[in-house]
Each structure stands twice: as C-alpha cells, then as structure tokens.
Design an enzyme around this catalytic site. Structure first.
Site, PDB file in Angstrom:
ATOM      1  CB  SER A   1      -8.697  -0.957   4.679  1.00  0.00           C
ATOM      2  OG  SER A   1      -9.131  -2.132   4.061  1.00  0.00           O
TER       3      SER A   1
ATOM      4  CD  GLU B   1      -5.248   0.932   2.729  1.00  0.00           C
ATOM      5  OE1 GLU B   1      -4.829  -0.083   3.325  1.00  0.00           O
ATOM      6  OE2 GLU B   1      -6.115   0.893   1.836  1.00  0.00           O
TER       7      GLU B   1
ATOM      8  NE  ARG C   1      -3.883  -2.258   0.693  1.00  0.00           N
ATOM      9  CZ  ARG C   1      -3.810  -3.505   0.224  1.00  0.00           C
ATOM     10  NH1 ARG C   1      -2.866  -3.858  -0.635  1.00  0.00           N
ATOM     11  NH2 ARG C   1      -4.705  -4.410   0.584  1.00  0.00           N
TER      12      ARG C   1
HETATM   13  P1  FAD Z   1      -8.508   9.372  -4.428  1.00  0.00           P
HETATM   14  O1  FAD Z   1      -9.165   8.874  -3.220  1.00  0.00           O
HETATM   15  O2  FAD Z   1      -9.175  10.468  -5.162  1.00  0.00           O
HETATM   16  O3  FAD Z   1      -7.009   9.771  -4.153  1.00  0.00           O
HETATM   17  C1  FAD Z   1      -6.199   8.940  -3.354  1.00  0.00           C
HETATM   18  C2  FAD Z   1      -4.770   9.517  -3.355  1.00  0.00           C
HETATM   19  O4  FAD Z   1      -4.210   9.380  -4.660  1.00  0.00           O
HETATM   20  C3  FAD Z   1      -4.724  11.017  -3.047  1.00  0.00           C
HETATM   21  O5  FAD Z   1      -3.500  11.271  -2.384  1.00  0.00           O
HETATM   22  C4  FAD Z   1      -4.697  11.666  -4.416  1.00  0.00           C
HETATM   23  O6  FAD Z   1      -4.088  12.944  -4.449  1.00  0.00           O
HETATM   24  C5  FAD Z   1      -3.856  10.671  -5.189  1.00  0.00           C
HETATM   25  N1  FAD Z   1      -4.193  10.641  -6.608  1.00  0.00           N
HETATM   26  C6  FAD Z   1      -5.377  10.268  -7.160  1.00  0.00           C
HETATM   27  N2  FAD Z   1      -5.297  10.350  -8.503  1.00  0.00           N
HETATM   28  C7  FAD Z   1      -4.050  10.797  -8.797  1.00  0.00           C
HETATM   29  C8  FAD Z   1      -3.369  11.116 -10.010  1.00  0.00           C
HETATM   30  N3  FAD Z   1      -3.954  10.985 -11.204  1.00  0.00           N
HETATM   31  N4  FAD Z   1      -2.096  11.591  -9.926  1.00  0.00           N
HETATM   32  C9  FAD Z   1      -1.473  11.739  -8.720  1.00  0.00           C
HETATM   33  N5  FAD Z   1      -2.069  11.446  -7.559  1.00  0.00           N
HETATM   34  C10 FAD Z   1      -3.340  10.987  -7.590  1.00  0.00           C
HETATM   35  N6  FAD Z   1      -7.830  -0.084  -1.920  1.00  0.00           N
HETATM   36  C11 FAD Z   1      -7.064  -1.193  -2.139  1.00  0.00           C
HETATM   37  O7  FAD Z   1      -5.836  -1.087  -2.272  1.00  0.00           O
HETATM   38  N7  FAD Z   1      -7.635  -2.429  -2.207  1.00  0.00           N
HETATM   39  C12 FAD Z   1      -8.946  -2.635  -2.075  1.00  0.00           C
HETATM   40  O8  FAD Z   1      -9.406  -3.752  -2.160  1.00  0.00           O
HETATM   41  C13 FAD Z   1      -9.768  -1.489  -1.817  1.00  0.00           C
HETATM   42  N8  FAD Z   1     -11.084  -1.635  -1.613  1.00  0.00           N
HETATM   43  C14 FAD Z   1     -11.858  -0.554  -1.343  1.00  0.00           C
HETATM   44  C15 FAD Z   1     -13.229  -0.734  -1.115  1.00  0.00           C
HETATM   45  C16 FAD Z   1     -14.046   0.347  -0.841  1.00  0.00           C
HETATM   46  C17 FAD Z   1     -15.523   0.124  -0.610  1.00  0.00           C
HETATM   47  C18 FAD Z   1     -13.499   1.655  -0.841  1.00  0.00           C
HETATM   48  C19 FAD Z   1     -14.384   2.841  -0.610  1.00  0.00           C
HETATM   49  C20 FAD Z   1     -12.141   1.852  -1.052  1.00  0.00           C
HETATM   50  C21 FAD Z   1     -11.304   0.749  -1.305  1.00  0.00           C
HETATM   51  N9  FAD Z   1      -9.922   0.885  -1.510  1.00  0.00           N
HETATM   52  C22 FAD Z   1      -9.153  -0.217  -1.759  1.00  0.00           C
HETATM   53  C23 FAD Z   1      -9.300   2.220  -1.462  1.00  0.00           C
HETATM   54  C24 FAD Z   1      -9.417   3.006  -2.809  1.00  0.00           C
HETATM   55  O9  FAD Z   1     -10.413   2.456  -3.612  1.00  0.00           O
HETATM   56  C25 FAD Z   1      -8.098   2.990  -3.573  1.00  0.00           C
HETATM   57  O10 FAD Z   1      -7.060   3.553  -2.811  1.00  0.00           O
HETATM   58  C26 FAD Z   1      -8.203   3.743  -4.896  1.00  0.00           C
HETATM   59  O11 FAD Z   1      -7.041   3.549  -5.667  1.00  0.00           O
HETATM   60  C27 FAD Z   1      -8.413   5.252  -4.722  1.00  0.00           C
HETATM   61  O12 FAD Z   1      -8.724   5.792  -5.992  1.00  0.00           O
HETATM   62  P2  FAD Z   1      -9.355   7.218  -6.142  1.00  0.00           P
HETATM   63  O13 FAD Z   1      -9.360   7.538  -7.600  1.00  0.00           O
HETATM   64  O14 FAD Z   1     -10.661   7.277  -5.472  1.00  0.00           O
HETATM   65  O15 FAD Z   1      -8.277   8.124  -5.439  1.00  0.00           O
HETATM   66  P1  NAP Z   2     -10.228 -10.724   4.592  1.00  0.00           P
HETATM   67  O1  NAP Z   2     -10.190 -11.644   3.425  1.00  0.00           O
HETATM   68  O2  NAP Z   2     -11.290 -10.872   5.620  1.00  0.00           O
HETATM   69  O3  NAP Z   2      -8.803 -10.757   5.308  1.00  0.00           O
HETATM   70  C1  NAP Z   2      -8.536  -9.926   6.435  1.00  0.00           C
HETATM   71  C2  NAP Z   2      -7.112  -9.444   6.342  1.00  0.00           C
HETATM   72  O4  NAP Z   2      -6.244 -10.545   6.429  1.00  0.00           O
HETATM   73  C3  NAP Z   2      -6.871  -8.757   5.042  1.00  0.00           C
HETATM   74  O5  NAP Z   2      -6.642  -7.416   5.304  1.00  0.00           O
HETATM   75  C4  NAP Z   2      -5.702  -9.475   4.403  1.00  0.00           C
HETATM   76  O6  NAP Z   2      -4.574  -8.675   4.139  1.00  0.00           O
HETATM   77  C5  NAP Z   2      -5.285 -10.532   5.397  1.00  0.00           C
HETATM   78  N1  NAP Z   2      -5.271 -11.831   4.682  1.00  0.00           N
HETATM   79  C6  NAP Z   2      -6.284 -12.704   4.582  1.00  0.00           C
HETATM   80  N2  NAP Z   2      -5.900 -13.798   3.897  1.00  0.00           N
HETATM   81  C7  NAP Z   2      -4.627 -13.583   3.533  1.00  0.00           C
HETATM   82  C8  NAP Z   2      -3.673 -14.340   2.813  1.00  0.00           C
HETATM   83  N3  NAP Z   2      -3.969 -15.552   2.308  1.00  0.00           N
HETATM   84  N4  NAP Z   2      -2.463 -13.822   2.601  1.00  0.00           N
HETATM   85  C9  NAP Z   2      -2.154 -12.612   3.085  1.00  0.00           C
HETATM   86  N5  NAP Z   2      -3.013 -11.843   3.779  1.00  0.00           N
HETATM   87  C10 NAP Z   2      -4.226 -12.325   4.017  1.00  0.00           C
HETATM   88  O7  NAP Z   2     -10.256  -9.216   4.076  1.00  0.00           O
HETATM   89  P2  NAP Z   2     -11.422  -8.401   3.372  1.00  0.00           P
HETATM   90  O8  NAP Z   2     -11.666  -7.189   4.165  1.00  0.00           O
HETATM   91  O9  NAP Z   2     -12.568  -9.261   2.989  1.00  0.00           O
HETATM   92  O10 NAP Z   2     -10.683  -7.935   2.037  1.00  0.00           O
HETATM   93  C11 NAP Z   2     -10.383  -8.833   1.016  1.00  0.00           C
HETATM   94  C12 NAP Z   2      -9.296  -8.260   0.146  1.00  0.00           C
HETATM   95  O11 NAP Z   2      -9.699  -7.001  -0.373  1.00  0.00           O
HETATM   96  C13 NAP Z   2      -8.003  -8.003   0.913  1.00  0.00           C
HETATM   97  O12 NAP Z   2      -6.912  -8.296   0.065  1.00  0.00           O
HETATM   98  C14 NAP Z   2      -8.046  -6.540   1.224  1.00  0.00           C
HETATM   99  O13 NAP Z   2      -6.752  -5.948   1.261  1.00  0.00           O
HETATM  100  C15 NAP Z   2      -8.823  -5.980   0.049  1.00  0.00           C
HETATM  101  N6  NAP Z   2      -9.575  -4.797   0.492  1.00  0.00           N
HETATM  102  C16 NAP Z   2      -8.878  -3.652   0.673  1.00  0.00           C
HETATM  103  C17 NAP Z   2      -9.527  -2.498   1.062  1.00  0.00           C
HETATM  104  C18 NAP Z   2      -8.773  -1.204   1.185  1.00  0.00           C
HETATM  105  O14 NAP Z   2      -9.403  -0.172   1.293  1.00  0.00           O
HETATM  106  N7  NAP Z   2      -7.478  -1.231   1.157  1.00  0.00           N
HETATM  107  C19 NAP Z   2     -10.887  -2.521   1.302  1.00  0.00           C
HETATM  108  C20 NAP Z   2     -11.555  -3.712   1.147  1.00  0.00           C
HETATM  109  C21 NAP Z   2     -10.886  -4.865   0.735  1.00  0.00           C
HETATM  110  P3  NAP Z   2      -4.426  -7.792   2.815  1.00  0.00           P
HETATM  111  O15 NAP Z   2      -5.308  -6.626   3.048  1.00  0.00           O
HETATM  112  O16 NAP Z   2      -2.991  -7.424   2.833  1.00  0.00           O
HETATM  113  O17 NAP Z   2      -4.811  -8.607   1.627  1.00  0.00           O
END
Ligand code: FAD
Ligand code: NAP
Length: 338
Positions: free
Chosen positions: A237, A334, A165
């Site tokens: 998250s 995050e 991340r």
């Molecule tokens: P923004 O929220 O608008 O911006 C995020 C950051 O990126 C800010 O610092 C912004 O300035 C910068 N930024 C955005 N666009 C640019 C650009 N073009 N150039 C330079 N900087 C830029 N994240 C995960 O990693 N895994 C997941 O599974 C995941 N699941 C999610 C589920 C839900 C329901 C939600 C609400 C969020 C989730 N996220 C997840 C977080 C989010 O979706 C990601 O971080 C996504 O990449 C953000 O995109 P955005 O366009 O909305 O960025």
């Molecule tokens: P989940 O499957 O319930 O797992 C809980 C946590 O345990 C996750 O954060 C995940 O880490 C870790 N995990 C589970 N199984 C793993 C494995 N086999 N190896 C390594 N790490 C493991 O999580 P969930 O909330 O339903 O999300 C599912 C996936 O979507 C995850 O990968 C999560 O990162 C992603 N997600 C991300 C966001 C976001 O905003 N960043 C939001 C929703 C979902 P990791 O997060 O490192 O995978």
C-alpha cells in the site's frame, strides 16, 4: 560477522526495484557488533539508516551514507508455560519465515500476518497489520541498540506507542535506534480471528480454523489480489487509509452512499479505504510513464519497468491531488520516501 560493501546497487534490495546506489552497506549478524560499527566516525558522524527487506521504502536518489542491514535470523522459544510461549526472533529473520515457524509449532497469533514481505526487525516500525491483526497484538517487547547512548535497550510493547501503521520508531526514536530482535507472546490455545472480508468463508472451505488453514487462506487471498514483488516492483500500500472525523464521513456519504467506512481507533473518527477513493478518481490500472497503479488494488503503485523513484513520487502526487480535489481527503504515504 560484519560484511561491508561500497558503492552498491540497491535494485535487488528494494521491492519497488528502483535502481539507486548506496555509498556503504554494512551487514551485521550480531547485535554485539553494533558498538564497534558506531565507533567509526564515517558511520556515526554521517547519514545512516537501517535497511530491512526494502519493502516499505521508495528511494528517490542514491543513498549517500551508510545503510545498516541486520542479517541475524535466529528464532527461539525463550519461555513457555504451556499456555503461552515467548519467542525471540532476530531482526534479520524474514517475517514470513517467522510466521511459518510459529504455525509449524502450533503457536497462535501471527497467522493472519502471513505473506507480508520484509523482516522481523521492521515489523514494529509501522506496526504491520493485515486481516484484522496488528503486530502490536503479539509483540511483547523490542530489543534495540540506541546509537545516542551506545546501549542496548529492551522496550516493552506497551511503551512503543503503537498506532495504526505507526509507532515510536517512526517518530521519537526515528534515526536513533537499530532494532536487533523482537520478543513475541504467542498462545497455545486456538484463537482464530476470521472476521475480516472473505477470510472465514475461505478457511471453512479448507476444512476449518486450524493454523495451517488460516495461513493457507491468507496467502491465497493475498496472492489473488496483490502483485508479487519478484514479478512486479511494488511496496504494498503506497498510502495509509485516511482517518477522518465522523462529520466528514457524514458529508461524504451523502454524496457517495456506497463509500466503505470502517471504525478507527479514536472515538469520533472513521477509517476510509484509500484504495476505493483512488479507484473512484479513475486511477486503477492507469499509469504515468513507467509508474503505474495496480489493476486489482488501486492502493498499490507499481514499477512498470525501469521507473525512477521520482516517477513513482510524481504519480503518487497526482493521485493525492485528485483525491483531495474530489473528496477533500488528504492521503499520506505509508511508504518511507528516502
Ligand atoms: P524496510 O522497507 O527495509 O524498512 C522500512 C522502515 O523500517 C525503514 O524506515 C527502515 O529504516 C526501518 N527499519 C527496518 N528494519 C529496521 C530495524 N531493524 N531497526 C530499525 N528500523 C528498521 N505492510 C503491512 O503493514 N501489512 C501488509 O499486509 C503489507 N503487505 C505488503 C505487501 C507487499 C506486496 C509489499 C511489497 C509490502 C507490504 N507491506 C505490508 C509493507 C512492508 O512489507 C512492511 O512495512 C514491512 O514491515 C517492511 O519490512 P522491511 O524489512 O522490508 O523494511
Ligand atoms: P481489502 O480487504 O480489499 O480492504 C480494503 C481496505 O478496507 C483495507 O485497506 C482495509 O483496511 C479496509 N477493510 C476491509 N475490511 C475491513 C474490516 N473488516 N475492518 C477494517 N478495515 C477493513 O484490502 P487488501 O488490499 O486486499 O488487503 C488485505 C489486508 O492486507 C488489509 O488488512 C491490508 O491492510 C493488508 N495489506 C497491507 C498492505 C500494506 O502495504 N500496508 C499491502 C497489502 C495488504 P486495513 O488496511 O486497515 O486492514
């Protein structure tokens, strides 16, 4: 095309649904517009930032300055040797539209990242990840405008310093570049990655590891656990999963033998599940005023209706304090707090 708006509500432009305003919002469709935009002293000399889909930002007040919003969303194959294709997607493309596009064309690599909100341009910023795959696994290079030199640069993925991340865009290049497009390397041969939780079982139930089945399974699993921002304001998250030393893990496991522990990128470190730690502190499903903790995933903080950014931040602070007191582990947001 450049569209400029003044004193705009950002409520519909952040998935937490926080009601704040922005002094100036500038949408641009073409990277070639950026030098012109940055010629303006009120933009270049003031506070500016890039706004994508607003799905990883917590606004704690009005944004006094300029938000730049890429809206170009073209996706094209720019090279294809029959084994691998290089795809260029503009920053304003919706990430999940890009994933659907790759799946429809039989291109492997992005399918586990289905249903993540936001834009293509933001994907490299925090190296989005889910279900065992990270954006870095498929990013070939990142095209950007450097506001300091006034030049377009294409940075190879190997130079983006991608981590868990994390990337150079959150550190050295923060506040300096606007990502205008991302190039991806995607494969034509099947390479399913199903070793994460229930994914394999789900995909097998659907009839096997095709691209379409993996996408369907990921979307279904996500929908069953995560709140849809269109229904409940959230930013995914709220905290990163903490990485701690192996020695710390040993001590914690002695007290909490059922604590989930996962490998971390660095030797001698392990990843803990922040959601589990928060749940064990009793926060799952609880709320503090209009800010709440999602009932099915304690890592997701939700806007229960009309919450301010400050209220969400206060809840996050209390959660982090409880996790620190109970486990001695620091939680780091995050979500970008603005
Ligand atoms: P923004 O929220 O608008 O911006 C995020 C950051 O990126 C800010 O610092 C912004 O300035 C910068 N930024 C955005 N666009 C640019 C650009 N073009 N150039 C330079 N900087 C830029 N994240 C995960 O990693 N895994 C997941 O599974 C995941 N699941 C999610 C589920 C839900 C329901 C939600 C609400 C969020 C989730 N996220 C997840 C977080 C989010 O979706 C990601 O971080 C996504 O990449 C953000 O995109 P955005 O366009 O909305 O960025
Ligand atoms: P989940 O499957 O319930 O797992 C809980 C946590 O345990 C996750 O954060 C995940 O880490 C870790 N995990 C589970 N199984 C793993 C494995 N086999 N190896 C390594 N790490 C493991 O999580 P969930 O909330 O339903 O999300 C599912 C996936 O979507 C995850 O990968 C999560 O990162 C992603 N997600 C991300 C966001 C976001 O905003 N960043 C939001 C929703 C979902 P990791 O997060 O490192 O995978």
């Amino acid at each position: 095309m450049i569209n400029e708006y003044k004193d705009v509500s950002l409520r519909a432009l952040n998935t937490l649904g926080i009601e704040v305003r922005c002094e100036r919002l500038v949408e641009f469709s073409d990277a070639g517009d950026l030098p012109k935009i940055f010629m303006r002293p009120e933009i270049a000399g003031g506070r500016w930032a890039v706004l994508g889909g607003g799905s990883n930002i917590l606004f704690t007040g009005d944004f006094c300055g300029t938000l730049l919003r890429p809206v170009g969303h073209a996706i094209d194959i720019v090279a294809d040797d029959g084994t691998e294709a290089t795809v260029r997607a503009e920053a304003g493309a919706v990430w999940d539209d890009f994933v659907a596009w790759t799946v429809e064309r039989g291109l492997w690599g992005a399918e586990n990242l289905s249903h993540i909100p936001g834009t293509v341009g933001a994907a490299p910023v925090q190296n989005i990840g889910a279900y065992g795959v990270e954006a870095k696994d498929i990013i070939h290079s990142v095209e950007m405008y450097d506001a300091v030199t006034g030049k377009m640069v294409t940075l190879p993925g190997g130079h983006c310093d991608f981590g868990y991340r994390d990337s150079v865009f959150k550190r050295l290049l923060k506040g300096r570049v606007v990502i205008t497009a991302v190039f991806f390397t995607l494969g034509r041969a099947a390479r399913p990655q199903l070793d994460y939780g229930d994914l394999r079982a789900y995909v097998e139930e659907l009839g096997g590891a095709t691209l379409a089945n993996i996408r369907t399974a990921v979307v279904a699993i996500r929908r069953s656990k995560l709140p849809e921002p269109s229904e409940t304001g959230n930013a995914g998250s709220f905290f990163k999963n903490p990485t701690v030393s192996a020695a710390t893990v040993e001590g914690l496991l002695a007290a909490y033998p059922d604590m989930p522990v996962y490998p971390a990128a660095d030797d001698g470190f392990r990843k803990l599940a922040a959601g589990w730690l928060i749940d064990r502190c009793g926060w799952k499903g609880r709320s503090l005023g209009r800010a709440g903790v999602h009932a099915r995933q304690a890592l997701v903080l939700v806007n229960l209706g009309g919450a301010t950014g400050g209220e969400i931040l206060t809840l996050a602070g209390q959660i982090a304090a409880d996790v620190r007191a109970k486990f001695g582990v620091e939680l780091e947001p995050e979500v970008n707090v603005w």
